[in-house]
Design a protein around this motif. Structure first.
Motif: not given
Length: 147
Positions: A83, A110, A130-132, A134-136, A138-139, A141
């Motif tokens: 990822e 969560n 970290q945000n990048r 988590l964005q990758r 997230a799908p 979920r």
């Protein structure tokens, strides 16, 4: 390098030029996130920290009671590496298969994300990285919760 490429392409005709560009190597994937995570060593440390946090997290530890932790560690390392754009291959099952029958709630999901963020923070991973990541992630979920 540009001069060599320019000379090589200048000798190609229109038809041959198409063939030359069609067989050109693909650009390397963007591994800047992989590097921001500290490469494989950084990912390994984040995963280790995540597993320790899960073990101490009463909200979700029960989901891992019958888990082969060494295999989980290996698959998490592979998955985060992929990822992040690293030179890895994920060899595990799909997220839907892995989480089938666990009835993982949004709250459980969560909690794991919170543990992952804490593990990344402890390793000094910058918040934008970290945000990048988590964005990758997230799908995935929808393949994890309520399975």
């Amino acid at each position: 390098m540009f001069k060599l490429l320019s000379r090589a392409l200048s000798g190609c005709g229109v038809v041959v030029l198409t063939a030359c560009t069609a067989t050109a190597p693909h650009p390397l994937p963007d591994d800047s996130l992989y590097q921001a995570l500290g490469g494989q060593a950084g990912i390994d440390r984040v995963v280790e920290g995540l597993l320790y946090r899960i073990a101490d997290d009463e909200r979700i530890v029960h989901h891992f009671a019958d888990t082969d932790i060494l295999r989980l560690q290996e698959k998490l390392q592979e998955q985060l590496c992929v990822e992040a754009g690293g030179p890895c291959e994920y060899t595990g099952d799909s997220m839907a298969e892995v989480h089938a029958g666990f009835a993982i709630t949004e709250s459980d999901f969560n909690a794991l994300v919170e543990d992952l963020i804490a593990a990344m923070t402890a390793e000094g991973v910058p918040v934008p990285a970290q945000n990048r990541l988590l964005q990758r992630l997230a799908p995935m979920r929808s393949d994890i919760i309520y399975r």
